[in-house]
Structure formats: structure tokens, C-alpha cells
Scaffold this active site. Structure first.
Site, PDB file in Angstrom:
ATOM      1  CB  SER A  17      65.473 132.283  -7.321  1.00 47.99           C
ATOM      2  OG  SER A  17      64.147 132.957  -7.147  1.00 47.99           O
ATOM      3  CB  ILE A  19      60.237 129.636  -1.771  1.00 48.83           C
ATOM      4  CG1 ILE A  19      60.323 129.421  -0.147  1.00 48.83           C
ATOM      5  CG2 ILE A  19      58.468 128.843  -1.396  1.00 48.83           C
ATOM      6  CD1 ILE A  19      59.267 130.917   0.348  1.00 48.83           C
ATOM      7  NE  ARG A  39      60.219 138.472 -14.004  1.00 50.93           N
ATOM      8  CZ  ARG A  39      59.452 139.445 -12.955  1.00 50.93           C
ATOM      9  NH1 ARG A  39      59.608 140.688 -13.286  1.00 50.93           N
ATOM     10  NH2 ARG A  39      60.360 139.468 -11.957  1.00 50.93           N
ATOM     11  CG  ASP A  60      55.766 139.414 -16.200  1.00 50.06           C
ATOM     12  OD1 ASP A  60      54.017 139.236 -15.292  1.00 50.06           O
ATOM     13  OD2 ASP A  60      55.968 140.655 -17.018  1.00 50.06           O
ATOM     14  CB  VAL A  61      52.160 136.194 -12.581  1.00 47.19           C
ATOM     15  CG1 VAL A  61      52.871 134.231 -12.378  1.00 47.19           C
ATOM     16  CG2 VAL A  61      53.225 136.596 -11.442  1.00 47.19           C
ATOM     17  CG  ASN A  87      56.755 130.397  -4.416  1.00 50.62           C
ATOM     18  OD1 ASN A  87      56.736 130.540  -3.778  1.00 50.62           O
ATOM     19  ND2 ASN A  87      57.599 130.512  -5.986  1.00 50.62           N
ATOM     20  CE1 TYR A 151      55.652 139.515  -0.383  1.00 52.17           C
ATOM     21  CE2 TYR A 151      55.697 139.561   2.215  1.00 52.17           C
ATOM     22  CZ  TYR A 151      55.858 139.214   0.809  1.00 52.17           C
ATOM     23  OH  TYR A 151      55.840 137.809   0.958  1.00 52.17           O
ATOM     24  CE  LYS A 155      53.329 137.190  -0.471  1.00 51.45           C
ATOM     25  NZ  LYS A 155      53.181 136.074  -1.486  1.00 51.45           N
ATOM     26  CB  THR A 186      64.529 133.673  -0.748  1.00 54.64           C
ATOM     27  OG1 THR A 186      63.771 134.198  -0.969  1.00 54.64           O
ATOM     28  CG2 THR A 186      63.650 132.507  -0.614  1.00 54.64           C
TER      29      THR A 186
HETATM   30  N1  LIG Z   1      61.185 134.243   1.614  1.00 54.45           N
HETATM   31  C1  LIG Z   1      60.729 134.648   2.766  1.00 54.45           C
HETATM   32  O1  LIG Z   1      60.557 134.812   3.945  1.00 54.45           O
HETATM   33  C2  LIG Z   1      59.312 134.999   2.172  1.00 54.45           C
HETATM   34  C3  LIG Z   1      58.228 134.713   3.215  1.00 54.45           C
HETATM   35  C4  LIG Z   1      56.746 134.923   3.049  1.00 54.45           C
HETATM   36  C5  LIG Z   1      55.645 134.696   1.858  1.00 54.45           C
HETATM   37  N2  LIG Z   1      57.238 134.393   0.946  1.00 54.45           N
HETATM   38  C6  LIG Z   1      56.848 134.087  -0.613  1.00 54.45           C
HETATM   39  O2  LIG Z   1      56.909 133.369  -0.749  1.00 54.45           O
HETATM   40  C7  LIG Z   1      57.590 133.381  -2.667  1.00 54.45           C
HETATM   41  C8  LIG Z   1      57.926 132.970  -2.535  1.00 54.45           C
HETATM   42  O3  LIG Z   1      59.685 134.068  -2.719  1.00 54.45           O
HETATM   43  P1  LIG Z   1      61.023 134.044  -2.235  1.00 54.45           P
HETATM   44  O4  LIG Z   1      61.160 133.841  -1.177  1.00 54.45           O
HETATM   45  O5  LIG Z   1      61.263 132.609  -3.206  1.00 54.45           O
HETATM   46  O6  LIG Z   1      61.646 134.747  -3.560  1.00 54.45           O
HETATM   47  P2  LIG Z   1      62.448 134.149  -4.930  1.00 54.45           P
HETATM   48  O7  LIG Z   1      63.664 133.797  -4.447  1.00 54.45           O
HETATM   49  O8  LIG Z   1      62.887 135.903  -5.358  1.00 54.45           O
HETATM   50  O9  LIG Z   1      61.659 134.365  -5.873  1.00 54.45           O
HETATM   51  C9  LIG Z   1      60.945 134.331  -6.568  1.00 54.45           C
HETATM   52  C10 LIG Z   1      60.101 134.414  -8.011  1.00 54.45           C
HETATM   53  O10 LIG Z   1      59.201 135.167  -8.463  1.00 54.45           O
HETATM   54  C11 LIG Z   1      59.604 135.178  -9.631  1.00 54.45           C
HETATM   55  N3  LIG Z   1      58.646 135.841 -10.292  1.00 54.45           N
HETATM   56  C12 LIG Z   1      58.897 137.466  -9.703  1.00 54.45           C
HETATM   57  N4  LIG Z   1      57.818 137.862  -9.986  1.00 54.45           N
HETATM   58  C13 LIG Z   1      57.143 137.187 -11.271  1.00 54.45           C
HETATM   59  C14 LIG Z   1      56.168 137.550 -12.381  1.00 54.45           C
HETATM   60  N5  LIG Z   1      55.887 138.802 -11.863  1.00 54.45           N
HETATM   61  N6  LIG Z   1      56.752 137.057 -12.591  1.00 54.45           N
HETATM   62  C15 LIG Z   1      56.423 135.851 -13.008  1.00 54.45           C
HETATM   63  N7  LIG Z   1      57.241 135.579 -11.748  1.00 54.45           N
HETATM   64  C16 LIG Z   1      57.943 136.431 -11.320  1.00 54.45           C
HETATM   65  C17 LIG Z   1      60.946 135.038  -9.629  1.00 54.45           C
HETATM   66  O11 LIG Z   1      61.284 134.243 -10.721  1.00 54.45           O
HETATM   67  P3  LIG Z   1      61.474 135.731 -12.681  1.00 54.45           P
HETATM   68  O12 LIG Z   1      62.461 136.601 -11.584  1.00 54.45           O
HETATM   69  O13 LIG Z   1      62.733 134.890 -13.200  1.00 54.45           O
HETATM   70  O14 LIG Z   1      60.201 135.906 -12.659  1.00 54.45           O
HETATM   71  C18 LIG Z   1      61.512 133.756  -8.599  1.00 54.45           C
HETATM   72  O15 LIG Z   1      61.104 132.863  -9.530  1.00 54.45           O
HETATM   73  C19 LIG Z   1      56.735 134.448  -3.006  1.00 54.45           C
HETATM   74  O16 LIG Z   1      55.209 135.168  -2.744  1.00 54.45           O
HETATM   75  C20 LIG Z   1      56.917 135.439  -1.717  1.00 54.45           C
HETATM   76  O17 LIG Z   1      56.392 136.018  -1.051  1.00 54.45           O
HETATM   77  C21 LIG Z   1      58.502 134.752   1.051  1.00 54.45           C
END
Ligand SMILES: NC(=O)c1ccc[n+]([C@@H]2O[C@H](COP(=O)([O-])OP(=O)(O)OC[C@H]3O[C@@H](n4cnc5c(N)ncnc54)[C@H](OP(=O)(O)O)[C@@H]3O)[C@@H](O)[C@H]2O)c1
Length: 259
Positions: A17, A19, A39, A60-61, A87, A151, A155, A186
Site C-alpha cells: 500500500s 508509498i 505481509r 514480515d520485517v 520502506n 515512532y 525514525k 496513506t
Molecule cells: N505517510 C506519511 O505521512 C509518512 C511520512 C513519513 C514517513 N513515512 C514512512 O513511509 C513508509 C511507508 O508508509 P506509508 O505511508 O506508505 O504507509 P502504509 O500505506 O500504511 O504502508 C505501510 C506498508 O508497510 C507494510 N508493513 C507494515 N508492517 C510490516 C511488517 N511487520 N512486515 C512487512 N511489511 C510491513 C504494510 O504492509 P502489510 O500490512 O501488508 O505488511 C504496508 O505495505 C513508512 O516507513 C512510514 O513510516 C510515511
């Protein structure tokens, strides 16, 4: 020499999902073979069905065994890993006391631990595939201590791990980048609170970050902030810490929520 993504192998975690998904689609369109990791197998299967260059892999990471298994699969099936994009991440909740210990530790384990496992498991293959790239998706929250404490610490840790490996791995032909997004809407980060404030217009979309990851593959920059203007806050926080603390307390962002 320019780094041409076409024909190269990329591994991206958190690809089911947000990013990660947007990045997997973009890199596949560039002609890369993309191993998409998360996952939720159904999501990855859907993604792979829409893009012939995408290969789904469920892991699972937080499991060292599963991340090492992923690296072994990539080595035996594809023979190389030219780009690793760590990511996968979760926001975690506010840290108020005893009941929040496990949540904060789990957040660190996914966000920082997942990055450490990925880099450790792929190090030899990345070196054998050099010149290669590691892009660690950290956050502006890894530069400014706002939002949930678990969090922010995950980071800050990712930023530190990335800076240290950037220096240490350069001689192995591997560039290591900290990619720091600001607010992006997201599934895991719906930005519900921010949407109700005047800064709602600062909220970006996953493809903004996918574009920045693409640029980083091309130039190997050690650090990139998306959108770039968030760097002003980072400089302000480090140059004028007391003023920063006063401003952030007044803004309501010091409450420890990431909604
Ligand atoms: N959105 C923001 O505002 C923002 C800002 C700064 C940084 N970020 C960073 O960007 C990255 C992506 O986040 P996103 O915003 O795209 O959120 P997201 O849509 O919720 O995506 C998170 C992804 O991480 C995977 N994930 C979570 N736990 C996991 C695990 N234990 N093992 C493997 N995969 C796992 C999820 O897949 P499954 O659930 O299918 O495993 C999903 O694909 C994150 O590191 C987040 O901290 C996001």
C-alpha cells in the site's frame, strides 16, 4: 557513469500500500524487476497481476529468518540486488505510560529493526551487484521529535543507522540514502488531524515520494526530503531549538498523536 534502472533488480518492503506500492509501480514502469514485499499476500498478488515486472514476496520485517529467506530467494532467482528500499513502517500510538511499552517497542522493531534486518541480509548481494543503492524511508519525524515517541525514536534511529552506513558502505560501492517524507496521506497515515488544520494543503500523495525515490536511484544522494521545503523546519529546529519548541508546543503537534 549514470545509474540506469532499466533491467536492474529492486527489492521494496511495505509494497502492499501507500508509498511502497506507488514506488513498486513506478520502478516496474522503468523496466526494473521489482520484488514487492509485505505481509498481505492478496494485495501483492493484485499488484503483480497489473505489472509483469513485479514479483510478490510475503514476509514480515520483524522476522530475521523471513528477511534472510527473502535475500536468499533474490540471490538464487535473480542473481543480484541493485536497489534495496526499506520502506515498511507503522505509526504506532501515543506514549503515555506502562500500557504503551509494547506498542513503542514493536514500532521500533518494525521501522528500525526492519531496516537493520534488510541491510544486514542483503549486504553481500548489494556489494556483489555494485554500484548499488539502499534507500531507507525514514521521516521528517526522524529529524524533528514530534508525533508518537516510539515512532519518532524509530525514525531518529533509522536516520542514524543510515548516516553511519552511508559512510561505511561507500567503499563497497553501495550508496545509502535517508529519504525523509513529510505528511503523505496513506492507509497507515491517514492525516486525519492535519486535514482539519490550515496546513492541510501541505499533505502530499504517495507518488510524490515514489518520484523522489526514482530521483535518488539516479543520483545516489545521501539525503532527500519530500517535499523539499520541510528542510526549513529541520534547519530551524537545529539552529534555534528554544524557538522551535515554543512554536511546536503552540501548534498542537506536541500531543504525541500521528493521526
Ligand atoms: N505517510 C506519511 O505521512 C509518512 C511520512 C513519513 C514517513 N513515512 C514512512 O513511509 C513508509 C511507508 O508508509 P506509508 O505511508 O506508505 O504507509 P502504509 O500505506 O500504511 O504502508 C505501510 C506498508 O508497510 C507494510 N508493513 C507494515 N508492517 C510490516 C511488517 N511487520 N512486515 C512487512 N511489511 C510491513 C504494510 O504492509 P502489510 O500490512 O501488508 O505488511 C504496508 O505495505 C513508512 O516507513 C512510514 O513510516 C510515511
Amino acid at each position: 557513469m549514470a545509474w540506469d534502472p532499466a533491467g536492474k533488480v529492486a527489492v521494496i518492503t511495505g509494497a502492499s500500500s501507500g508509498i511502497g506500492e506507488a514506488t513498486a509501480r513506478r520502478l516496474a514502469r522503468l523496466g526494473m524487476t521489482v520484488i514487492a514485499v509485505a505481509r498481505r499476500e492478496d494485495r501483492l498478488q493484485e499488484l503483480a497481476a497489473a505489472h509483469p515486472g513485479i514479483v510478490p514476496h510475503t514476509a514480515d520485517v520483524t522476522s530475521t529468518e523471513e528477511v534472510v529467506g527473502l535475500a536468499e530467494r533474490v540471490r538464487s532467482e535473480f542473481g543480484a540486488c541493485h536497489a534495496l528500499i526499506n520502506n515498511a513502517g507503522i505509526p504506532g500510538g501515543a506514549f503515555r505510560g506502562r500500557d504503551d511499552i509494547e506498542d513503542a517497542l514493536h514500532t521500533v522493531d518494525v521501522n528500525l529493526g526492519g531496516t537493520i534486518r534488510g541491510m544486514g541480509a542483503f549486504a553481500d548481494l548489494l556489494e556483489a551487484s555494485a554500484p548499488s543503492r539502499v534507500i531507507n524511508v525514514a521521516s521528517v519525524a526522524g529529524k524533528l521529535g514530534v508525533g508518537p515517541a516510539g515512532y519518532a525514536s524509530s525514525k531518529f534511529g533509522t536516520v542514524g543507522f543510515t548516516e553511519a552506513t552511508n559512510l561505511a558502505w561507500a567503499r563497497r560501492g553501495i550508496t545509502v540514502t535517508q529519504l525523509n517524507p513529510g505528511f503523505i496521506e496513506t492507509e497507515g497515515f491517514p492525516q486525519t488531524d492535519i486535514k482539519r488544520t490550515p496546513i492541510a494543503r501541505l499533505i502530499g500523495v504517495p507518488d510524490d515520494v515514489a518520484r523522489a525515490i526514482h530521483r535518488t536511484l539516479l543520483d545516489g544522494a545521501p539525503e532527500r526530503t519530500v517535499p523539499a521545503f520541510y528542510r526549513v523546519f529541520v534547519v530551524f529546529r537545529h539552529l534555534a531549538s528554544p524557538l522551535w519548541r515554543a512554536a511546536i508546543s503552540r501548534s498542537g503537534r506536541a500531543g504525541g498523536s500521528r493521526e
